[in-house]
Motif scaffolding. Sequence first.
Motif, PDB file in Angstrom:
ATOM      1  N   ALA A 151      45.403  15.890  64.253  1.00  0.00           N
ATOM      2  CA  ALA A 151      44.217  17.047  65.394  1.00  0.00           C
ATOM      3  C   ALA A 151      45.278  18.235  65.088  1.00  0.00           C
ATOM      4  O   ALA A 151      46.702  17.614  65.629  1.00  0.00           O
ATOM      5  CB  ALA A 151      43.656  16.358  65.948  1.00  0.00           C
TER       6      ALA A 151
ATOM      7  N   GLU B 202      51.045   1.490  74.314  1.00  0.00           N
ATOM      8  CA  GLU B 202      50.885   2.480  73.829  1.00  0.00           C
ATOM      9  C   GLU B 202      51.183   2.722  72.135  1.00  0.00           C
ATOM     10  O   GLU B 202      51.758   2.505  71.235  1.00  0.00           O
ATOM     11  CB  GLU B 202      52.430   3.844  74.792  1.00  0.00           C
ATOM     12  CG  GLU B 202      52.412   3.555  75.904  1.00  0.00           C
ATOM     13  CD  GLU B 202      53.420   2.458  76.233  1.00  0.00           C
ATOM     14  OE1 GLU B 202      53.298   1.722  75.419  1.00  0.00           O
ATOM     15  OE2 GLU B 202      54.246   3.077  77.464  1.00  0.00           O
ATOM     16  N   VAL B 203      49.837   3.556  72.193  1.00  0.00           N
ATOM     17  CA  VAL B 203      49.814   3.898  70.901  1.00  0.00           C
ATOM     18  C   VAL B 203      50.871   5.310  70.510  1.00  0.00           C
ATOM     19  O   VAL B 203      51.127   5.678  71.426  1.00  0.00           O
ATOM     20  CB  VAL B 203      48.549   4.692  70.784  1.00  0.00           C
ATOM     21  CG1 VAL B 203      47.573   5.301  69.660  1.00  0.00           C
ATOM     22  CG2 VAL B 203      47.112   3.433  71.325  1.00  0.00           C
ATOM     23  N   ASP B 204      51.610   5.328  69.300  1.00  0.00           N
ATOM     24  CA  ASP B 204      52.843   5.919  68.750  1.00  0.00           C
ATOM     25  C   ASP B 204      51.796   7.378  68.441  1.00  0.00           C
ATOM     26  O   ASP B 204      50.844   7.350  67.870  1.00  0.00           O
ATOM     27  CB  ASP B 204      53.294   5.018  67.269  1.00  0.00           C
ATOM     28  CG  ASP B 204      53.859   3.911  67.411  1.00  0.00           C
ATOM     29  OD1 ASP B 204      54.532   3.619  67.473  1.00  0.00           O
ATOM     30  OD2 ASP B 204      53.053   2.607  67.351  1.00  0.00           O
ATOM     31  N   GLU B 205      52.721   8.535  69.280  1.00  0.00           N
ATOM     32  CA  GLU B 205      53.181   9.935  69.289  1.00  0.00           C
ATOM     33  C   GLU B 205      51.474   9.676  67.399  1.00  0.00           C
ATOM     34  O   GLU B 205      50.791  10.180  67.977  1.00  0.00           O
ATOM     35  CB  GLU B 205      53.591  10.214  69.187  1.00  0.00           C
ATOM     36  CG  GLU B 205      53.278  11.310  69.918  1.00  0.00           C
ATOM     37  CD  GLU B 205      52.523  11.682  71.250  1.00  0.00           C
ATOM     38  OE1 GLU B 205      51.384  12.865  71.155  1.00  0.00           O
ATOM     39  OE2 GLU B 205      53.141  10.886  71.970  1.00  0.00           O
ATOM     40  N   PRO B 206      52.066  10.357  66.524  1.00  0.00           N
ATOM     41  CA  PRO B 206      51.406   9.825  64.858  1.00  0.00           C
ATOM     42  C   PRO B 206      50.219   9.472  65.071  1.00  0.00           C
ATOM     43  O   PRO B 206      49.282  10.052  64.075  1.00  0.00           O
ATOM     44  CB  PRO B 206      52.565   9.838  64.143  1.00  0.00           C
ATOM     45  CG  PRO B 206      53.701   9.401  64.486  1.00  0.00           C
ATOM     46  CD  PRO B 206      53.905   9.120  66.417  1.00  0.00           C
ATOM     47  N   PHE B 207      49.660   8.519  65.534  1.00  0.00           N
ATOM     48  CA  PHE B 207      49.012   7.921  65.304  1.00  0.00           C
ATOM     49  C   PHE B 207      47.199   7.811  66.149  1.00  0.00           C
ATOM     50  O   PHE B 207      46.187   7.094  66.098  1.00  0.00           O
ATOM     51  CB  PHE B 207      48.997   6.142  65.372  1.00  0.00           C
ATOM     52  CG  PHE B 207      50.087   5.512  64.343  1.00  0.00           C
ATOM     53  CD1 PHE B 207      49.836   6.476  63.215  1.00  0.00           C
ATOM     54  CD2 PHE B 207      51.460   4.810  64.675  1.00  0.00           C
ATOM     55  CE1 PHE B 207      51.054   5.971  62.453  1.00  0.00           C
ATOM     56  CE2 PHE B 207      52.285   4.958  63.536  1.00  0.00           C
ATOM     57  CZ  PHE B 207      52.644   5.404  63.018  1.00  0.00           C
ATOM     58  N   LYS B 208      47.796   8.464  67.362  1.00  0.00           N
ATOM     59  CA  LYS B 208      47.384   8.547  68.661  1.00  0.00           C
ATOM     60  C   LYS B 208      45.671   9.164  68.282  1.00  0.00           C
ATOM     61  O   LYS B 208      44.590   9.290  68.944  1.00  0.00           O
ATOM     62  CB  LYS B 208      47.757   9.865  69.782  1.00  0.00           C
ATOM     63  CG  LYS B 208      48.464   9.320  70.009  1.00  0.00           C
ATOM     64  CD  LYS B 208      48.394   9.161  71.641  1.00  0.00           C
ATOM     65  CE  LYS B 208      49.797   8.110  72.716  1.00  0.00           C
ATOM     66  NZ  LYS B 208      50.528   9.539  73.651  1.00  0.00           N
ATOM     67  N   ASP B 209      44.800  10.272  66.778  1.00  0.00           N
ATOM     68  CA  ASP B 209      44.053  10.083  67.027  1.00  0.00           C
ATOM     69  C   ASP B 209      43.581   9.719  65.116  1.00  0.00           C
ATOM     70  O   ASP B 209      42.686  10.094  64.078  1.00  0.00           O
ATOM     71  CB  ASP B 209      43.860  11.443  66.660  1.00  0.00           C
ATOM     72  CG  ASP B 209      44.976  11.651  65.263  1.00  0.00           C
ATOM     73  OD1 ASP B 209      45.654  11.293  65.170  1.00  0.00           O
ATOM     74  OD2 ASP B 209      44.980  13.378  64.886  1.00  0.00           O
ATOM     75  N   GLY B 210      43.925   8.467  65.301  1.00  0.00           N
ATOM     76  CA  GLY B 210      43.949   7.395  64.073  1.00  0.00           C
ATOM     77  C   GLY B 210      44.224   8.021  63.173  1.00  0.00           C
ATOM     78  O   GLY B 210      44.111   8.189  61.875  1.00  0.00           O
ATOM     79  N   GLY B 211      45.646   8.945  63.015  1.00  0.00           N
ATOM     80  CA  GLY B 211      46.436  10.176  61.898  1.00  0.00           C
ATOM     81  C   GLY B 211      45.769  10.775  61.263  1.00  0.00           C
ATOM     82  O   GLY B 211      46.462  11.148  60.232  1.00  0.00           O
ATOM     83  N   ARG B 212      43.786  11.196  61.765  1.00  0.00           N
ATOM     84  CA  ARG B 212      44.161  12.478  61.190  1.00  0.00           C
ATOM     85  C   ARG B 212      44.205  13.645  61.921  1.00  0.00           C
ATOM     86  O   ARG B 212      43.662  14.827  61.357  1.00  0.00           O
ATOM     87  CB  ARG B 212      42.148  12.921  61.509  1.00  0.00           C
ATOM     88  CG  ARG B 212      42.130  12.981  63.222  1.00  0.00           C
ATOM     89  CD  ARG B 212      41.023  13.258  63.881  1.00  0.00           C
ATOM     90  NE  ARG B 212      40.438  13.337  65.014  1.00  0.00           N
ATOM     91  CZ  ARG B 212      40.255  14.549  65.152  1.00  0.00           C
ATOM     92  NH1 ARG B 212      40.376  16.238  65.153  1.00  0.00           N
ATOM     93  NH2 ARG B 212      40.365  14.381  66.641  1.00  0.00           N
TER      94      ARG B 212
ATOM     95  N   ALA C 154      29.859   5.100  49.829  1.00  0.00           N
ATOM     96  CA  ALA C 154      31.526   5.456  49.371  1.00  0.00           C
ATOM     97  C   ALA C 154      32.409   3.947  49.629  1.00  0.00           C
ATOM     98  O   ALA C 154      33.306   4.313  48.890  1.00  0.00           O
ATOM     99  CB  ALA C 154      31.844   6.555  50.722  1.00  0.00           C
TER     100      ALA C 154
END
Lengths: 137, 137, 137, 137, 137, 137
Positions: free
Chosen positions: C136, C124-134, C61
């Motif tokens: 969830a 703190e990690v911003d709310e929208p990025f808490k899962d690396g932007g996937r 890839a």
Amino acid sequence: MATVKFIEYEQASPEVRDVYDDIMATRKTDRVNNFWKALAVQPELLRRTWNGVKQVMAPSALDPLIKELVYVAVSVTNGCTYCINTHTAAARLKGMNDAMLSELMAVVGMANQTNTLANGFQIEVDEPFKDGGRGAG
Amino acid sequence: MATVKFIEYEQASPEVRDVYDDIMATRKTDRVNNFWKALAVQPELLRRTWNGVKQVMAPSALDPLIKELVYVAVSVTNGCTYCINTHTAAARLKGMNDAMLSELMAVVGMANQTNTLANGFQIEVDEPFKDGGRGAG
Amino acid sequence: MATVKFIEYEQASPEVRDVYDDIMATRKTDRVNNFWKALAVQPELLRRTWNGVKQVMAPSALDPLIKELVYVAVSVTNGCTYCINTHTAAARLKGMNDAMLSELMAVVGMANQTNTLANGFQIEVDEPFKDGGRGAG
Amino acid sequence: MATVKFIEYEQASPEVRDVYDDIMATRKTDRVNNFWKALAVQPELLRRTWNGVKQVMAPSALDPLIKELVYVAVSVTNGCTYCINTHTAAARLKGMNDAMLSELMAVVGMANQTNTLANGFQIEVDEPFKDGGRGAG
Amino acid sequence: MATVKFIEYEQASPEVRDVYDDIMATRKTDRVNNFWKALAVQPELLRRTWNGVKQVMAPSALDPLIKELVYVAVSVTNGCTYCINTHTAAARLKGMNDAMLSELMAVVGMANQTNTLANGFQIEVDEPFKDGGRGAG
Amino acid sequence: MATVKFIEYEQASPEVRDVYDDIMATRKTDRVNNFWKALAVQPELLRRTWNGVKQVMAPSALDPLIKELVYVAVSVTNGCTYCINTHTAAARLKGMNDAMLSELMAVVGMANQTNTLANGFQIEVDEPFKDGGRGAG
């Protein structure tokens, strides 16, 4: 041997010479360190890095010698040979003596040890220090 | 949650209480941080580490605030959450304000960047700095 | 000097020669790097590591040149002299020129700086990025 | 909780707003990440860091997606939670899918392993790679 | 070249000689390593560090050879050339052979790889392991 | 939250289930850790990593408990929360008690401190240890 060719003053473009001149004038010296000669492979990288270093290391809320000691502490923690040697030398020029250097190493060594212990036991931050003691509320 | 049980004062052996008492007296506080409560699982580790920290952070050739700033710088470079929070708080108690904290971070950030560049290009130490500028000879 | 003896092709067991042959065939070269000669002290370590590297660095890839640039970036961040030199050379063979190398170093340097600042201020990690932007959900 | 107070747009000085506006315009978004809100405690640090990131991550000899993958690789190697999450998200926006992410991790993991082995056995750089293969001469 | 002058036995103060004598007696050798000669620039740092190392490396719940292997593992992970060489040599004196060294490197390499993968995917700690398996409750 | 979706047994492909089955059989457990569920996003990465860990951690020249202690030591030095917790738990299952854990941390902490000091003073490796004491000649 470095992975890029050093750009010597004689071969340098006017843009690069301009930065070299500023480095020598700011530091009151007639030599340009290898570090800058390597960065000059990309003039923009050279200029941005030099401007950053110049601003950051200038007198401000923190004394230049303190900043240099911090620079050494970080370089030691990272194990960067080039940086340890050049910044230890810079700190000496700004007033650091052997007693201060050994005190600095004692603190850096202790900090690396207690960092390890805090990680190793996975210790939770005490409630009053959760925001670095700034008293959020 | 920590990987060992914290030893609270009430449950502590006389040997451990002795260290806890010295910590509270030296720091003029009535609390013992989680860090020490975790180390107390092995009294000798607790005593040796506390004695080391106490000696190293005492006033000497370097001012206690400078030492605390260096401690923060190392902890940040290592990414140790416990240590960053507790030593940032300790630095505030010793006189660090927001302007000094942000200056400190600017230096630590710049040092980490230039450490990387020096490594990345494998730059040789300049001849005059090979011994950290101590002028061996 | 390395802390183990290099195993040269002539002295190597059939099991080790088998790996050496595959390295030379895969890389279209007639030399085996010191790295593999050191690992050969334990043939299983040699075979497992080579098979892993061969699989991971093959086209997939991600393009082989991109993978090599990533390899250099990691090696620089770790300050591994052996790895920086050999993978910089490998990247050159795959098409990296000086402009790309200096761009790469600029990114690696900037990433090390902003990593430090994010740690230093304990952001703190911003709310929208808490899962690396996937996303969830 | 962060060790400094975030500066929200509404409370920000004109100098800080100016940077925030540039961030949102450049990134085509209406939000400013916590990272920048923390740096704003010192407007000069905010401006210099943003200008650096903006320049470094712009298209150049390397593609923006490649740069983002490199950013993730460095952040992972440093173990910076904030940076891993935000740059993984950024890489997804630029076209990284799960297959590319797992390939990237495979390379980063392998590089960290072989870096360790090269250090562990103290392997000398092979003669032809001593200058990163640039063929000094 | 080291950034401080080594203190040789002949030039050393009684306080420093006292530590040197204890090092040589404890280790049953007639040489003092460069490490201690550098620390001697500050006698208190020398004494505190030696006492710590002596205590920590003595037989206890863990066997001295295991401790030396752990010391090598940490030094390799940190990429400390001085420490890798001297502690690999010390481990050999305590019974480590080439097979054990290569097994050790295999573990250290694998640990560095899986550490990276766990960070890279930001994997949450499994419920039963949240306290390092000590079964808090 | 992890940056990739965990693959549960029920949703897994036969290839992935095959690895999961081997993990559970080898470890005599009926659970698969989150680590493997994240790696399963790329079955080849899952299989290669599991095979590597299985081989490396099996009994050999070094005892499995020693290997687990080394794994913890590396994870602590890297500050990897996931790895510290899961491998501390694994070490407990293999016989590590609190006394051994605290001894281990004492060694890891001391090693991180002396690594720092050796780097900080840029100490040259003593002649007899230049090849890790293997006596090249």
